[in-house]
Design an enzyme around this catalytic site. Structure first.
Site, short mmCIF file in Angstrom:
data_model
loop_
_atom_site.label_atom_id
_atom_site.label_comp_id
_atom_site.label_asym_id
_atom_site.label_seq_id
_atom_site.Cartn_x
_atom_site.Cartn_y
_atom_site.Cartn_z
N HIS A 253 42.12 41.05 55.74
CA HIS A 253 42.88 41.27 55.08
C HIS A 253 43.98 42.34 55.66
CE1 HIS A 253 41.04 40.70 50.60
NE2 HIS A 253 42.52 41.60 50.37
N ASP B 47 47.93 40.46 46.29
CA ASP B 47 47.76 41.59 46.65
C ASP B 47 49.32 42.75 47.17
OD1 ASP B 47 44.91 41.56 45.88
OD2 ASP B 47 44.63 41.38 48.03
N HIS C 108 46.70 48.22 48.84
CA HIS C 108 45.62 47.67 48.47
C HIS C 108 44.63 47.39 49.95
CE1 HIS C 108 42.20 46.08 46.31
NE2 HIS C 108 42.67 44.99 47.03
N GLU D 28 45.85 35.47 45.66
CA GLU D 28 44.54 34.73 45.57
C GLU D 28 44.18 34.35 43.72
OE1 GLU D 28 42.86 38.82 48.57
OE2 GLU D 28 43.11 38.92 46.55
N HIS E 67 44.46 42.69 40.09
CA HIS E 67 43.81 41.36 40.62
C HIS E 67 43.37 40.70 39.35
CE1 HIS E 67 44.17 43.93 44.58
NE2 HIS E 67 44.27 44.60 43.36
N HIS F 173 47.15 36.46 41.98
CA HIS F 173 47.50 37.40 42.00
C HIS F 173 47.94 37.80 43.01
CE1 HIS F 173 43.92 38.37 43.03
NE2 HIS F 173 44.23 39.65 43.38
ZN LIG Z 1 43.72 40.67 45.74
#
Ligand SMILES: [Zn+2]
Length: 211
Positions: free
Chosen positions: A161, A57, A61, A173, A51, A55
């Protein structure tokens, strides 16, 4: 097709000073061979949280049943994209201001609330589950933000999330949008094919849409 100068880089530089979540593994590059030391190659390795910087996810995650990064369809990560600016540093961005503004399948929020990728601050803006639901209704498949997370730094519920997991959207992100004018672009931000990984750094760029 000559793309020279046609793209905007929205990835911060990766280096030891790149800010990561407190407690996470910072970026570290070790030089194992170098011309400076009289060797016949420059050769190095890296140790880092996945991260890091810009990046994406993987669903694994934030959900125990989620897919890992190499299992994700790459079509999430390139194509039509809209940059929307959000003013006032809200803790969570609500859908009210964007009800008729969503016109692309990928939305990047420019919040200006994490202005220096090398300096950690925890009062950055995040997304709200309500906003995620609104984006899903508008056929959005990727949501991005110029902060380290789609949830607030100290939040443990990870409500955004989770809403993203339920909507099967992708997350971008840690992008840098300070030099980007809101509007329509093509996004390219492909993750590495790392087996079993919970995320991957990406080189994220925007290409201006020709009118
Ligand atoms: Zn992340």
């Amino acid at each position: 097709m000559d793309m020279t100068g046609q793209y905007i880089d929205i990835s911060p530089i990766l280096r030891a000073s790149t800010a990561v979540f407190p407690g996470d593994t910072p970026f570290e590059r070790t030089v194992n061979m170098s011309f400076k030391k009289g060797e016949h190659l420059d050769l190095s390795d890296i140790k880092t949280t996945l991260h890091i910087g810009a990046h994406t996810d993987a669903p694994s995650h934030y959900h125990s049943d989620g897919k890992t990064i190499e299992e994700r369809d790459l079509s999430f990560y390139f194509g039509s994209c809209q940059v929307i600016e959000v003013k006032g540093n809200p803790a969570r961005i609500m859908p009210n201001d964007f009800l008729d503004k969503i016109t692309a399948q990928r939305i990047l929020f420019k919040t200006n609330s994490f202005p220096n990728p090398d300096v950690w601050n925890e009062n950055f803006s995040a997304l709200s589950p309500e906003l995620i639901h609104h984006l899903k209704k508008n056929n959005v498949i990727l949501v991005g933000i110029d902060t380290p997370s789609v949830d607030p730094a100290t939040d443990k519920t990870l409500a955004s999330h989770k809403a993203i997991y339920d909507s099967d959207m992708a997350i971008l992100e840690g992008i840098v949008l300070t030099h980007v004018t809101p509007g329509m672009y093509q996004l390219i931000a492909l993750p590495l094919r790392i087996e079993g990984a919970d995320a991957s750094p990406v080189r994220a760029i925007l290409v201006r849409e020709k009118k």
